[in-house]
Design an enzyme around this catalytic site. Sequence first.
Site, mmCIF file in Angstrom:
data_model
loop_
_atom_site.group_PDB
_atom_site.id
_atom_site.type_symbol
_atom_site.label_atom_id
_atom_site.label_comp_id
_atom_site.label_asym_id
_atom_site.label_seq_id
_atom_site.Cartn_x
_atom_site.Cartn_y
_atom_site.Cartn_z
ATOM 1 N N HIS A 1 7.962 0.990 -7.191
ATOM 2 C CA HIS A 1 7.484 0.502 -5.948
ATOM 3 C C HIS A 1 8.235 -0.555 -5.863
ATOM 4 C CE1 HIS A 1 4.075 3.302 -6.521
ATOM 5 N NE2 HIS A 1 3.841 2.797 -4.477
ATOM 6 N N LYS B 1 5.882 -5.578 -3.688
ATOM 7 C CA LYS B 1 4.493 -4.918 -4.443
ATOM 8 C C LYS B 1 3.253 -5.686 -4.919
ATOM 9 C CE LYS B 1 1.474 -0.669 -5.195
ATOM 10 N NZ LYS B 1 0.502 -0.508 -4.059
HETATM 11 P P1 NAD Z 1 1.969 -5.493 3.407
HETATM 12 O O1 NAD Z 1 2.468 -7.130 2.940
HETATM 13 O O2 NAD Z 1 4.388 -5.477 3.941
HETATM 14 O O3 NAD Z 1 1.706 -5.917 4.818
HETATM 15 C C1 NAD Z 1 0.265 -6.343 4.479
HETATM 16 C C2 NAD Z 1 -0.434 -6.974 5.907
HETATM 17 O O4 NAD Z 1 -1.539 -7.535 5.515
HETATM 18 C C3 NAD Z 1 -0.228 -7.771 6.505
HETATM 19 O O5 NAD Z 1 0.613 -7.578 7.990
HETATM 20 C C4 NAD Z 1 -0.802 -9.279 6.291
HETATM 21 O O6 NAD Z 1 -0.595 -10.141 7.464
HETATM 22 C C5 NAD Z 1 -1.549 -8.314 6.348
HETATM 23 N N1 NAD Z 1 -3.036 -8.875 6.205
HETATM 24 C C6 NAD Z 1 -3.156 -9.315 4.330
HETATM 25 N N2 NAD Z 1 -3.794 -10.306 4.773
HETATM 26 C C7 NAD Z 1 -4.991 -10.195 4.731
HETATM 27 C C8 NAD Z 1 -5.834 -10.792 5.412
HETATM 28 N N3 NAD Z 1 -6.751 -11.746 4.580
HETATM 29 N N4 NAD Z 1 -5.801 -10.882 6.403
HETATM 30 C C9 NAD Z 1 -5.498 -10.291 7.784
HETATM 31 N N5 NAD Z 1 -4.695 -9.538 7.404
HETATM 32 C C10 NAD Z 1 -4.334 -9.357 5.676
HETATM 33 O O7 NAD Z 1 1.501 -4.442 2.778
HETATM 34 P P2 NAD Z 1 1.644 -2.560 2.866
HETATM 35 O O8 NAD Z 1 3.624 -2.558 1.924
HETATM 36 O O9 NAD Z 1 1.982 -2.588 4.629
HETATM 37 O O10 NAD Z 1 0.526 -2.472 2.608
HETATM 38 C C11 NAD Z 1 -0.889 -2.765 2.498
HETATM 39 C C12 NAD Z 1 -1.524 -2.113 1.551
HETATM 40 O O11 NAD Z 1 -1.284 -0.695 2.054
HETATM 41 C C13 NAD Z 1 -2.112 -1.906 0.566
HETATM 42 O O12 NAD Z 1 -2.646 -2.292 -0.953
HETATM 43 C C14 NAD Z 1 -0.111 -1.496 -0.559
HETATM 44 O O13 NAD Z 1 -0.510 -1.158 -1.699
HETATM 45 C C15 NAD Z 1 -1.377 -0.096 0.369
HETATM 46 N N6 NAD Z 1 -0.679 1.458 0.687
HETATM 47 C C16 NAD Z 1 -0.863 2.226 0.311
HETATM 48 C C17 NAD Z 1 -0.180 3.412 1.014
HETATM 49 C C18 NAD Z 1 -1.333 4.600 1.140
HETATM 50 O O14 NAD Z 1 -0.667 5.804 1.230
HETATM 51 N N7 NAD Z 1 -2.757 4.551 1.196
HETATM 52 C C19 NAD Z 1 0.783 3.485 1.355
HETATM 53 C C20 NAD Z 1 1.542 2.522 1.532
HETATM 54 C C21 NAD Z 1 0.825 1.167 0.817
#
Ligand code: NAD
Length: 256
Positions: free
Chosen positions: A147, A151
């Site tokens: 990744h 991440k």
């Molecule tokens: P990122 O860090 O770019 O975005 C996370 C968002 O969550 C940010 O906007 C941040 O401000 C917010 N956030 C974090 N902590 C917070 C809190 N305590 N309160 C409120 N908001 C909060 O991350 P990303 O790449 O967008 O990934 C987010 C999640 O999704 C991760 O856990 C990742 O592993 C997961 N993900 C899942 C899939 C899937 O298909 N299920 C695909 C990609 C990513």
Amino acid sequence: MTEIAVTGAAGRMGREVLAAAADRDDITVAFAVNRSSVAEPISGVAVDSSDDFAALLADYEPAVVVDFTAPDSTIDYANACAEAGVAFVTGTTGFEPSQPAALHAASESTAVLKASNFSRGVAALRLAVQEATAALPDADIELTETHHNAKRDAPSGTAKTLLDDIEGVRDDLNDRVHGREGEAPRDDDEIGVHARRAGDIAGEHEVLLGGSNETLSLTHRAGDRSIFAEGALDAADWLAGREPGWYDFFEVIESA
Ligand code: NAD
């Protein structure tokens, strides 16, 4: 038309979800929030701070919340949705073993769908891995995931799901060995797990099954994050209006 709210809207996945929603005619965005508000709209949607999420749910009454944030906030958002009777789709990964119980508790009051991966290709990979694991009962199995360099959790949620799938078929494999260093001969009950982090890679998963004189490698590569966003929106559309309960992404795929 399914009305959704998006949490983590300024994150990598939140932005993808807003972009995908803007292109679809079955989804409309009631509101979007981020930990802190964002000056410019994202894909035409204003992004508020999530400080008073419960009030926003009460004001806008979306059918479904689509969440890609972080474990603690996902549980807070799920609890708010349970309170308001709003369905909840989450793709967040990296939960501590004790945390999913809180999401299951929320599913007693509202419909909850959690998936570690919203790609249909990964759903197909899971089925293929289960079949290959059953067909090669003596194979050594190693899993490698790759990744982007930002991440947070390792191994990925998808890797853990694949490991659960493998262990569900092979009950003799019960030792997940995360990387190897020094003198580290392989035991028969091991699954080797390897997490690589580099650049802006959206997500790759390889399951290697090694036997005598033959190896089988099953690999999925995400081209970009839009596939996860589309899958999550398909899940939101499918989940809207369903009874409280715990739902699975395979149910969404099978319904199409
Ligand atoms: P990122 O860090 O770019 O975005 C996370 C968002 O969550 C940010 O906007 C941040 O401000 C917010 N956030 C974090 N902590 C917070 C809190 N305590 N309160 C409120 N908001 C909060 O991350 P990303 O790449 O967008 O990934 C987010 C999640 O999704 C991760 O856990 C990742 O592993 C997961 N993900 C899942 C899939 C899937 O298909 N299920 C695909 C990609 C990513």
